[in-house]
Design an enzyme around this catalytic site. Structure first.
Site, PDB file in Angstrom:
ATOM      1  CB  SER A   1      -0.915   0.033   1.227  1.00  0.00           C
ATOM      2  OG  SER A   1      -1.922  -0.922   1.098  1.00  0.00           O
TER       3      SER A   1
ATOM      4  CE1 TYR B   1      -4.864  -7.367  -2.827  1.00  0.00           C
ATOM      5  CE2 TYR B   1      -5.474  -8.766  -0.988  1.00  0.00           C
ATOM      6  CZ  TYR B   1      -4.593  -7.901  -1.596  1.00  0.00           C
ATOM      7  OH  TYR B   1      -3.429  -7.564  -0.954  1.00  0.00           O
TER       8      TYR B   1
HETATM    9  P1  NAD Z   1      -4.680  -4.271  -6.455  1.00  0.00           P
HETATM   10  O1  NAD Z   1      -3.390  -3.558  -6.653  1.00  0.00           O
HETATM   11  O2  NAD Z   1      -4.685  -5.750  -6.301  1.00  0.00           O
HETATM   12  O3  NAD Z   1      -5.634  -3.913  -7.712  1.00  0.00           O
HETATM   13  C1  NAD Z   1      -5.879  -2.570  -8.071  1.00  0.00           C
HETATM   14  C2  NAD Z   1      -7.339  -2.354  -8.338  1.00  0.00           C
HETATM   15  O4  NAD Z   1      -7.694  -2.927  -9.601  1.00  0.00           O
HETATM   16  C3  NAD Z   1      -8.291  -2.983  -7.322  1.00  0.00           C
HETATM   17  O5  NAD Z   1      -9.117  -1.964  -6.773  1.00  0.00           O
HETATM   18  C4  NAD Z   1      -9.110  -3.981  -8.140  1.00  0.00           C
HETATM   19  O6  NAD Z   1     -10.449  -4.104  -7.685  1.00  0.00           O
HETATM   20  C5  NAD Z   1      -9.045  -3.337  -9.516  1.00  0.00           C
HETATM   21  N1  NAD Z   1      -9.349  -4.225 -10.644  1.00  0.00           N
HETATM   22  C6  NAD Z   1      -9.027  -5.521 -10.866  1.00  0.00           C
HETATM   23  N2  NAD Z   1      -9.508  -5.954 -12.039  1.00  0.00           N
HETATM   24  C7  NAD Z   1     -10.160  -4.901 -12.620  1.00  0.00           C
HETATM   25  C8  NAD Z   1     -10.849  -4.721 -13.836  1.00  0.00           C
HETATM   26  N3  NAD Z   1     -11.016  -5.705 -14.717  1.00  0.00           N
HETATM   27  N4  NAD Z   1     -11.380  -3.503 -14.081  1.00  0.00           N
HETATM   28  C9  NAD Z   1     -11.260  -2.481 -13.206  1.00  0.00           C
HETATM   29  N5  NAD Z   1     -10.598  -2.607 -12.031  1.00  0.00           N
HETATM   30  C10 NAD Z   1     -10.064  -3.789 -11.734  1.00  0.00           C
HETATM   31  O7  NAD Z   1      -5.502  -3.632  -5.269  1.00  0.00           O
HETATM   32  P2  NAD Z   1      -4.964  -2.851  -3.985  1.00  0.00           P
HETATM   33  O8  NAD Z   1      -4.722  -1.453  -4.336  1.00  0.00           O
HETATM   34  O9  NAD Z   1      -3.847  -3.633  -3.416  1.00  0.00           O
HETATM   35  O10 NAD Z   1      -6.243  -2.908  -3.051  1.00  0.00           O
HETATM   36  C11 NAD Z   1      -7.074  -4.071  -2.984  1.00  0.00           C
HETATM   37  C12 NAD Z   1      -8.075  -3.904  -1.878  1.00  0.00           C
HETATM   38  O11 NAD Z   1      -7.469  -3.993  -0.618  1.00  0.00           O
HETATM   39  C13 NAD Z   1      -8.838  -2.602  -1.870  1.00  0.00           C
HETATM   40  O12 NAD Z   1     -10.162  -2.899  -1.467  1.00  0.00           O
HETATM   41  C14 NAD Z   1      -8.177  -1.803  -0.792  1.00  0.00           C
HETATM   42  O13 NAD Z   1      -9.007  -0.813  -0.254  1.00  0.00           O
HETATM   43  C15 NAD Z   1      -7.901  -2.906   0.178  1.00  0.00           C
HETATM   44  N6  NAD Z   1      -6.825  -2.590   1.126  1.00  0.00           N
HETATM   45  C16 NAD Z   1      -7.068  -2.799   2.463  1.00  0.00           C
HETATM   46  C17 NAD Z   1      -6.068  -2.538   3.368  1.00  0.00           C
HETATM   47  C18 NAD Z   1      -6.293  -2.762   4.835  1.00  0.00           C
HETATM   48  O14 NAD Z   1      -7.414  -2.894   5.256  1.00  0.00           O
HETATM   49  N7  NAD Z   1      -5.243  -2.854   5.598  1.00  0.00           N
HETATM   50  C19 NAD Z   1      -4.830  -2.086   2.945  1.00  0.00           C
HETATM   51  C20 NAD Z   1      -4.626  -1.894   1.567  1.00  0.00           C
HETATM   52  C21 NAD Z   1      -5.646  -2.165   0.665  1.00  0.00           C
END
Ligand code: NAD
Length: 377
Positions: free
Chosen positions: A132, A227
């Site tokens: 993140s 995810y």
């Molecule tokens: P990631 O890097 O795995 O993916 C980036 C984004 O691409 C995601 O939002 C995903 O839904 C989106 N995506 C995938 N396929 C797609 C498509 N075909 N079209 C459009 N979008 C698409 O994701 P990330 O940034 O690592 O975050 C994943 C999740 O984890 C999010 O919900 C984020 O809020 C959450 N998160 C939670 C915590 C925590 O609670 N500690 C910390 C970090 C992230």
């Protein structure tokens, strides 16, 4: 107990221990050794490390021989860490599947491995979550990178010489990087649209003042851990049409879409790119996993007709001091968790963060089990 950082390979600009982190490790009771020029490309010179209390070591073999813990920003090649002593701990981003040469080598040589790519997305682990912290910086820098290649202004301006229309920015994937890209583009005055396959992203996108483009109200492709998972063929077809339509009006596209454990989904086809306005810019943040755009090339800027495609896979590395500060803080927070009051490393396998992050211990590759929190943030 000695913790160490190296000058990393492959033009990496970031460093795993910053001078500020040195002070934190010393407070925890550690001795800190850094390789000569380890932080040079991030703007931290040897003198700053020494002032913070670290020892600078020029000889890599000696640095590794004496280290109880080696912290890296990237997964090193086995040949780069060959002088680590058995029982040392290596902390770096590394995946369990397929097992890399490094993981196999570490198991064979009794080196423990903790992966910064395997921190569970749970509230308690947020301050350790380097995926993140680095994605956040990458999302910010992606917009800055795009506007430096875009030959027009971003915000609306009413001038005596004429009206300037605000740039339209399309963000594909509204996770950590995408949300930061939206916030940055909004702050610069752009009109921003965003896609995501997770329904929960709608509220987050709208809270930043952007428009969420809804593909389907009946399909939510979110796992319990927050995810994305793969979408249906019907959804894909509808999304392709919508992306094609919005891309045709966009000045800048920032794509960040990823699905854990899979290649990045292709969301921008050659045909879509060819419909874009002359001078438009695409930043593909997913090139390390194949890219969201059919045409982007990892670590290169290319031109397709009058469209610029930016494919840097280490976007956070373009802001190396900030990215290093955050990464180093993540690891300091991890070391708080792994260090007992008697300054011993403790691997409490009852702890979700340690269970998911430890990939190798006592010469054994440990089974990976993703820990998910229903109520993720
Ligand atoms: P990631 O890097 O795995 O993916 C980036 C984004 O691409 C995601 O939002 C995903 O839904 C989106 N995506 C995938 N396929 C797609 C498509 N075909 N079209 C459009 N979008 C698409 O994701 P990330 O940034 O690592 O975050 C994943 C999740 O984890 C999010 O919900 C984020 O809020 C959450 N998160 C939670 C915590 C925590 O609670 N500690 C910390 C970090 C992230």
């Amino acid at each position: 107990m000695i913790i160490a950082a190296m000058h990393e390979a492959n033009n990496e600009t970031r460093v795993a221990i910053t001078p500020a982190a040195v002070k934190n490790y010393i407070k925890l009771g550690y001795t800190v050794n850094c390789e000569h020029n380890a932080g040079e490309l991030a703007g931290f010179n040897d003198a700053a490390y020494e002032q913070a209390g670290a020892t600078i070591i020029s000889n890599r073999q000696s640095l590794l021989n004496h280290a109880n813990i080696l912290v890296c920003v990237n997964e090193p090649a086995p040949s780069a860490v060959i002088d680590l002593s058995p029982q040392a701990l290596l902390v770096c981003p590394i995946d369990h599947e397929p097992p890399s040469d490094l993981l196999n080598w570490c198991c064979l040589h009794q080196i423990s491995v903790f992966s910064m790519n395997h921190i569970p997305r749970i509230s308690r682990a947020q301050n350790i979550d380097s995926l993140s912290s680095q994605a956040n910086i990458a999302g910010y820098r992606a917009v800055i990178e795009a506007i430096t290649h875009f030959n027009r202004a971003i915000p609306m301006m009413m001038t005596a010489a004429g009206m300037i229309h605000p740039a339209k920015v399309l963000v594909i994937g509204a996770g950590v990087a995408g949300l930061q890209a939206i916030a940055t583009a909004k702050r610069l005055g752009a009109v921003v649209y965003a896609f995501d396959v997770r329904a929960a992203a709608k509220e987050q996108v709208e809270s930043l003042g952007a428009e969420f483009i809804e593909v389907s109200q009946n399909e939510d492709s979110e796992t319990a851990g927050g995810y994305a998972k793969e979408v249906s063929d019907r959804y894909k077809r509808r999304q392709e049409e919508l992306i094609d339509d919005y891309a045709g009006h966009a000045d800048i596209i920032i794509s960040t879409a990823l699905i854990p454990g899979k290649n990045a989904p292709i969301l921008l086809t050659k045909k879509t790119v060819e419909k874009m306005k002359p001078g438009a810019v695409i930043v593909d943040l997913a090139t390390a996993r194949g890219g969201n755009c059919e045409l982007s090339v990892r670590d290169k800027i290319i031109h397709h007709g009058q469209i610029t495609l930016i494919g840097y896979s280490n976007m956070a590395g373009l802001i190396p001091a900030t990215a290093s500060d955050l990464y180093a803080n993540n690891v300091v927070n991890l070391m708080h968790l792994l260090t007992s009051s008697s300054l011993k490393l403790t691997f409490n396998r009852e702890d979700d963060i340690i269970r998911q992050g430890m990939l190798c211990h006592d010469g054994q590759c440990l089974p990976f089990q993703r820990i998910e929190e229903q109520q993720h943030d």
